[in-house]
Scaffold this active site. Sequence first.
Site: not given
Length: 267
Positions: A158, A44
């Site tokens: 993510d 991320s």
Amino acid sequence: MHTRTRQKVGLALGSGGSKGLAHIGVIKALHAHNIPIDMIAGSSIGAMIGGLYASGRSIEDIEKISWDADWRMMFAMVDPKLKRGLIGGNKVKEFIRHELKANTFEDCPIPFSAIATDMQTGVFHAFNSGDMATAIRASISVPVAFKSEEIDGHVYADGGLSAPVPVETVRQMGADIVIAVNLDKHYYNEKKKPAWYTVAYDSLNILRYHLALQNVEDADIVIDIDTHTSDVFDFFNFVDGAEKIAIGEKATEDAMSEIKVLIEKRT
């Protein structure tokens, strides 16, 4: 006569939204003390910061990019969508592409992997070849907020959903010493009862908190970052990040003697 062989140092940069600006401070401190960074894996925001640095951007350049962020710039990158997320992410991807100094993983001066979660298998995937901007865009695809990214017939979201601190990947890349940066060691819920609109966000925080603790078990050095924030608004607030950068720098300075001793011991 014995030859001293330097051990390869790998950096695992964790997920955590705007808290990840602290990664800039971590790299600044390592750079200031001439600690080598031979490879990087990031989840991320860790993929965003790590990718910029691995592509050849100086840490001073990356810090300046964070300084230039304001609300006008943030809103300019919003392209609303209603399918698989509120933000389409194409403008974000072009921003990433513009700021990277290398277009592909193969062109990076520092070996780099970006972690994303395969939504069809639930397993994390380490991208280490091909287009960097697309892989980083997949890695930062926070559920609900960002539309997930489709790559080669797979849908990715993510990286923090499956590997918030990608220690395993750095180890597989060949690191002898792994320095892990955990943004999720400290979990706060000062509201006692979550509001209806924060349940999903609080649930994601709890998931990352427990996964991160497991991820860092195999790290040689763990730098725990505490920015004293847990609010959903702050998670996406990349404006005025100087304090978070300073927190990352101080946490790394506090661990510096341990890092140097370990490197010397392993050499």
